[in-house]
Design an enzyme around this catalytic site. Sequence first.
Site, PDB file in Angstrom:
ATOM      1  N   LYS A 148       0.784  -1.079  -0.014  1.00 30.63           N
ATOM      2  CA  LYS A 148      -0.121  -0.166   0.014  1.00 30.63           C
ATOM      3  C   LYS A 148       0.853   1.195   0.032  1.00 30.63           C
ATOM      4  O   LYS A 148       0.571   2.332  -0.697  1.00 30.63           O
ATOM      5  CB  LYS A 148      -1.189   0.075   1.239  1.00 30.63           C
ATOM      6  CG  LYS A 148      -1.915  -1.090   1.347  1.00 30.63           C
ATOM      7  CD  LYS A 148      -2.746  -0.825   2.529  1.00 30.63           C
ATOM      8  CE  LYS A 148      -2.284  -0.811   3.849  1.00 30.63           C
ATOM      9  NZ  LYS A 148      -1.619  -2.198   4.465  1.00 30.63           N
ATOM     10  N   ARG A 166     -10.399   1.016   8.243  1.00 26.32           N
ATOM     11  CA  ARG A 166      -9.514  -0.462   8.667  1.00 26.32           C
ATOM     12  C   ARG A 166     -10.452  -1.171   9.754  1.00 26.32           C
ATOM     13  O   ARG A 166     -10.184  -2.355   9.944  1.00 26.32           O
ATOM     14  CB  ARG A 166      -8.272   0.104   9.744  1.00 26.32           C
ATOM     15  CG  ARG A 166      -7.381  -1.045   9.078  1.00 26.32           C
ATOM     16  CD  ARG A 166      -5.970  -0.265   9.868  1.00 26.32           C
ATOM     17  NE  ARG A 166      -4.933  -1.064  10.076  1.00 26.32           N
ATOM     18  CZ  ARG A 166      -3.750  -0.886   9.203  1.00 26.32           C
ATOM     19  NH1 ARG A 166      -3.559   0.097   8.542  1.00 26.32           N
ATOM     20  NH2 ARG A 166      -2.734  -1.573   9.562  1.00 26.32           N
ATOM     21  N   ARG A 199      11.552  -6.024   5.769  1.00 28.52           N
ATOM     22  CA  ARG A 199      11.414  -4.311   5.997  1.00 28.52           C
ATOM     23  C   ARG A 199      11.430  -4.134   7.513  1.00 28.52           C
ATOM     24  O   ARG A 199      12.373  -3.333   7.813  1.00 28.52           O
ATOM     25  CB  ARG A 199       9.593  -3.959   5.821  1.00 28.52           C
ATOM     26  CG  ARG A 199       9.595  -2.530   5.965  1.00 28.52           C
ATOM     27  CD  ARG A 199       8.167  -2.250   5.843  1.00 28.52           C
ATOM     28  NE  ARG A 199       7.232  -2.581   6.812  1.00 28.52           N
ATOM     29  CZ  ARG A 199       5.876  -2.335   6.748  1.00 28.52           C
ATOM     30  NH1 ARG A 199       5.561  -1.684   5.389  1.00 28.52           N
ATOM     31  NH2 ARG A 199       5.046  -2.733   7.400  1.00 28.52           N
ATOM     32  N   ARG A 220      11.484  -0.889  11.910  1.00 26.37           N
ATOM     33  CA  ARG A 220      10.141  -0.514  12.440  1.00 26.37           C
ATOM     34  C   ARG A 220       9.730  -1.495  13.650  1.00 26.37           C
ATOM     35  O   ARG A 220       9.736  -2.700  13.514  1.00 26.37           O
ATOM     36  CB  ARG A 220       9.159  -0.661  11.106  1.00 26.37           C
ATOM     37  CG  ARG A 220       8.155   0.373  11.331  1.00 26.37           C
ATOM     38  CD  ARG A 220       7.155   0.368  10.117  1.00 26.37           C
ATOM     39  NE  ARG A 220       6.043  -0.225  10.621  1.00 26.37           N
ATOM     40  CZ  ARG A 220       4.955  -0.201   9.592  1.00 26.37           C
ATOM     41  NH1 ARG A 220       4.937   0.378   8.578  1.00 26.37           N
ATOM     42  NH2 ARG A 220       3.835  -0.729  10.305  1.00 26.37           N
ATOM     43  N   ARG A 245      -0.891  -8.823  13.427  1.00 28.08           N
ATOM     44  CA  ARG A 245      -1.517  -7.767  12.766  1.00 28.08           C
ATOM     45  C   ARG A 245      -2.205  -8.387  11.566  1.00 28.08           C
ATOM     46  O   ARG A 245      -3.256  -8.186  10.918  1.00 28.08           O
ATOM     47  CB  ARG A 245      -0.128  -6.895  12.043  1.00 28.08           C
ATOM     48  CG  ARG A 245      -0.156  -5.860  12.958  1.00 28.08           C
ATOM     49  CD  ARG A 245       1.435  -5.081  12.877  1.00 28.08           C
ATOM     50  NE  ARG A 245       1.788  -4.565  11.697  1.00 28.08           N
ATOM     51  CZ  ARG A 245       2.860  -4.672  10.894  1.00 28.08           C
ATOM     52  NH1 ARG A 245       3.934  -5.443  11.650  1.00 28.08           N
ATOM     53  NH2 ARG A 245       2.978  -4.057   9.872  1.00 28.08           N
TER      54      ARG A 245
HETATM   55  P1  ADP Z   1       0.555  -1.922   8.398  1.00 26.90           P
HETATM   56  O1  ADP Z   1      -0.521  -2.013   7.314  1.00 26.90           O
HETATM   57  O2  ADP Z   1       1.912  -2.743   7.751  1.00 26.90           O
HETATM   58  O3  ADP Z   1       0.139  -2.790   9.440  1.00 26.90           O
HETATM   59  P2  ADP Z   1       0.423   0.774   8.966  1.00 26.90           P
HETATM   60  O4  ADP Z   1       1.573   1.903   8.892  1.00 26.90           O
HETATM   61  O5  ADP Z   1      -0.815   0.950   7.903  1.00 26.90           O
HETATM   62  O6  ADP Z   1       0.991  -0.676   8.733  1.00 26.90           O
HETATM   63  O7  ADP Z   1      -0.208   0.772  10.458  1.00 26.90           O
HETATM   64  C1  ADP Z   1       0.725   0.509  11.768  1.00 26.90           C
HETATM   65  C2  ADP Z   1      -0.288   0.239  12.707  1.00 26.90           C
HETATM   66  O8  ADP Z   1      -0.937   1.791  12.978  1.00 26.90           O
HETATM   67  C3  ADP Z   1      -1.318  -0.581  12.818  1.00 26.90           C
HETATM   68  O9  ADP Z   1      -0.865  -1.746  13.308  1.00 26.90           O
HETATM   69  C4  ADP Z   1      -2.429  -0.015  14.019  1.00 26.90           C
HETATM   70  O10 ADP Z   1      -1.919  -0.161  15.111  1.00 26.90           O
HETATM   71  C5  ADP Z   1      -2.119   1.563  13.470  1.00 26.90           C
HETATM   72  N1  ADP Z   1      -3.236   2.058  12.475  1.00 26.90           N
HETATM   73  C6  ADP Z   1      -3.093   2.561  11.381  1.00 26.90           C
HETATM   74  N2  ADP Z   1      -4.238   2.747  10.724  1.00 26.90           N
HETATM   75  C7  ADP Z   1      -5.091   2.668  11.621  1.00 26.90           C
HETATM   76  C8  ADP Z   1      -6.794   2.637  11.492  1.00 26.90           C
HETATM   77  N3  ADP Z   1      -7.341   3.197  10.574  1.00 26.90           N
HETATM   78  N4  ADP Z   1      -7.493   2.173  12.831  1.00 26.90           N
HETATM   79  C9  ADP Z   1      -6.640   1.902  13.997  1.00 26.90           C
HETATM   80  N5  ADP Z   1      -5.280   1.572  13.934  1.00 26.90           N
HETATM   81  C10 ADP Z   1      -4.569   1.971  12.769  1.00 26.90           C
END
Ligand code: ADP
Length: 193
Positions: free
Chosen positions: A14, A89, A128, A134, A145
């Site tokens: 993404k 999400r 990554r 990270r 996750r």
């Molecule tokens: P990835 O898609 O690799 O998990 P992101 O950078 O999109 O990585 O998200 C990292 C973390 O940020 C998620 O595991 C969650 O804890 C939080 N997060 C991101 N977007 C949301 C959302 N829309 N609602 C709740 N938590 C979120």
Amino acid sequence: MLRALLLAPPGAGKGTQGERLAGIYGVPHLATGDLLRRHVAEGTPLGQEAKQYMDRGELVPDKLVNSVILQRLTGGKPLRGFILDGYPRSLRQAQDSYDWGLARGLTFHKVISLAVDEDELVQRLLERGRRSGRSDDNEETIRHRLRVYDENTRPLLDFYRQRGILAEVDGTVTVDEVTDRIRAVLDPVADWD
Ligand code: ADP
């Protein structure tokens, strides 16, 4: 003006595709993960609260995420076009943002799902993690996750399918090929004005 959502599990690409599409269509790429990590890095109260959830691979509570994303969409000059990545999400977030968008004429034109199988996702995220450090890219949190994605986010595919705006793209071909396939979906709906 284009409004699109990238809806895919962690590691599906993404972020990479979001950056490219933003450049192609001239709209900002808004990634909730990046916005939240910025709050964490700056040590804001919101960041301090969000960090505990992020490090465990849990969803950050809706109230915090909504405030981050709304701040970005409406603060300063309101945005009419964007590539969203990471929001919504959960079904709750999807319903709330759909209502919010309908009221303002800002619903998504298209939702792009990127399909990648689980073993490949884990490999990409471990790699990554090795490169970027990270803190949530370790095996235990990655697996968690992916479960959180299956339970909370995967149902959104049906939500958007029912609204006739879902497009599914294979996320395992080359990065350029993924971009081309997404463009084949978005070019016809992007208003170039
Ligand atoms: P990835 O898609 O690799 O998990 P992101 O950078 O999109 O990585 O998200 C990292 C973390 O940020 C998620 O595991 C969650 O804890 C939080 N997060 C991101 N977007 C949301 C959302 N829309 N609602 C709740 N938590 C979120």
